[in-house]
Design an enzyme around this catalytic site. Structure first.
Site, PDB file in Angstrom:
ATOM      1  N   SER A   1      27.767  -0.106 -19.002  1.00 22.03           N
ATOM      2  CA  SER A   1      26.819   0.889 -18.501  1.00 22.03           C
ATOM      3  C   SER A   1      27.293   2.315 -18.782  1.00 22.03           C
ATOM      4  O   SER A   1      28.484   2.568 -18.940  1.00 22.03           O
ATOM      5  CB  SER A   1      26.633   0.727 -16.990  1.00 22.03           C
ATOM      6  OG  SER A   1      26.304  -0.597 -16.656  1.00 22.03           O
TER       7      SER A   1
HETATM    8  N1  SAH Z   1      28.696  -3.473 -15.045  1.00 25.29           N
HETATM    9  C1  SAH Z   1      28.792  -3.908 -16.409  1.00 25.29           C
HETATM   10  C2  SAH Z   1      27.416  -3.932 -17.037  1.00 25.29           C
HETATM   11  C3  SAH Z   1      27.258  -5.060 -17.944  1.00 25.29           C
HETATM   12  S1  SAH Z   1      25.620  -5.329 -18.523  1.00 25.29           S
HETATM   13  C4  SAH Z   1      29.749  -3.016 -17.160  1.00 25.29           C
HETATM   14  O1  SAH Z   1      30.082  -1.939 -16.652  1.00 25.29           O
HETATM   15  O2  SAH Z   1      30.207  -3.395 -18.244  1.00 25.29           O
HETATM   16  C5  SAH Z   1      25.027  -6.516 -17.371  1.00 25.29           C
HETATM   17  C6  SAH Z   1      25.759  -7.819 -17.291  1.00 25.29           C
HETATM   18  O3  SAH Z   1      25.031  -8.659 -16.407  1.00 25.29           O
HETATM   19  C7  SAH Z   1      25.881  -8.592 -18.593  1.00 25.29           C
HETATM   20  O4  SAH Z   1      27.220  -8.903 -18.841  1.00 25.29           O
HETATM   21  C8  SAH Z   1      25.060  -9.859 -18.346  1.00 25.29           C
HETATM   22  O5  SAH Z   1      25.593 -11.006 -18.980  1.00 25.29           O
HETATM   23  C9  SAH Z   1      25.160  -9.972 -16.845  1.00 25.29           C
HETATM   24  N2  SAH Z   1      24.125 -10.801 -16.228  1.00 25.29           N
HETATM   25  C10 SAH Z   1      22.803 -10.879 -16.520  1.00 25.29           C
HETATM   26  N3  SAH Z   1      22.196 -11.761 -15.711  1.00 25.29           N
HETATM   27  C11 SAH Z   1      23.158 -12.254 -14.883  1.00 25.29           C
HETATM   28  C12 SAH Z   1      23.162 -13.210 -13.822  1.00 25.29           C
HETATM   29  N4  SAH Z   1      22.053 -13.854 -13.444  1.00 25.29           N
HETATM   30  N5  SAH Z   1      24.329 -13.466 -13.201  1.00 25.29           N
HETATM   31  C13 SAH Z   1      25.475 -12.839 -13.562  1.00 25.29           C
HETATM   32  N6  SAH Z   1      25.530 -11.928 -14.554  1.00 25.29           N
HETATM   33  C14 SAH Z   1      24.391 -11.635 -15.201  1.00 25.29           C
END
Ligand code: SAH
Length: 217
Positions: A67
């Site tokens: 993010s």
């Molecule tokens: N906070 C993270 C953002 C990653 S993007 C950072 O700072 O890097 C969002 C993430 O949510 C992705 O890795 C995706 O695989 C995950 N995601 C999407 N749906 C999900 C679910 N149902 N349960 C767990 N993770 C999920």
């Protein structure tokens, strides 16, 4: 050299990022300090390390992104604004950057990621940075992590279409959840506070996240 870096990952570069985020309206000094201290370049591929302190989301593989630092700061600030938090659930570990920013500011973080390959890398980073209060789980975080519920706070870093009731149910009364909701085209960051008989919802701002998906990979 791990935490210091050189050139584009230097202290000066990070300070510029913090000033930028401050100018965008983030006021909580604890959060701004974390943006300064957490080595974001360790949360992206080496080829992207020189861009790690730009105020933008970056790809982390498997169609996912780390993010934007401003959004991480904004969500952390919104989560903390209700008072001290003991246990926090994070849905969507991704690179682990948001987890690392949050970890010293609360007692314990429980973080759930559905993509095994991303979670393995995030775990290595937590270990390397000695984040001792983080527990991880490879699962569909849309279902929460009932074992450690109720939570004082929940932060969701992928967007569901609507508010997942399983997550609301895992908040203690008075507890708050910060999450993006909406379609791929249009999402709003919202703060949900659990009440005795349901929840209150406050819209914070327009955002753009990857979608919350079901199942595991
Ligand atoms: N906070 C993270 C953002 C990653 S993007 C950072 O700072 O890097 C969002 C993430 O949510 C992705 O890795 C995706 O695989 C995950 N995601 C999407 N749906 C999900 C679910 N149902 N349960 C767990 N993770 C999920």
């Amino acid at each position: 050299m791990i935490a210091q870096g050189i050139g584009m990952t230097s202290r000066r570069t990070r300070e510029r990022l913090v000033e930028h985020i401050r100018a965008q309206g983030v006021r909580d000094e604890r959060v701004l300090r974390q943006i300064l201290e957490v080595p974001r370049h360790l949360f992206v591929d080496e080829a992207l390390a020189s861009r790690a302190y730009e105020n933008t989301a970056l790809p982390i593989g498997l169609n996912q992104t780390i993010s934007q630092p401003y959004i991480v700061a904004r969500m952390t600030e919104a989560l903390l604004a209700g008072g001290p938090l003991e246990n926090v659930l994070e849905v969507g570990t991704g690179s682990g950057y948001q987890t690392a920013v949050l970890s010293p500011l609360v007692r314990r973080v429980y973080t759930v990621e559905r993509i095994g390959a991303l979670l393995r890398q995030a775990r290595q980073r937590f270990h390397r940075l000695r984040l001792m209060n983080v527990r991880t789980k490879h699962a569909d975080g849309g279902l929460g992590w009932p074992h450690y519920a109720p939570y004082d706070g929940i932060i969701v870093t992928a967007a569901p279409e609507g508010i997942p009731l399983a997550l609301v149910e895992q908040l203690r009364p008075g507890g708050r959840m910060v999450l993006p909701i909406g379609s791929r085209q249009e999402q709003a960051l919202v703060r949900v506070t659990r009440t005795a008989d349901g929840y209150d919802k406050v819209l914070l701002e327009r955002v753009s996240f990857v979608p919350l998906l079901g199942g595991v990979d």
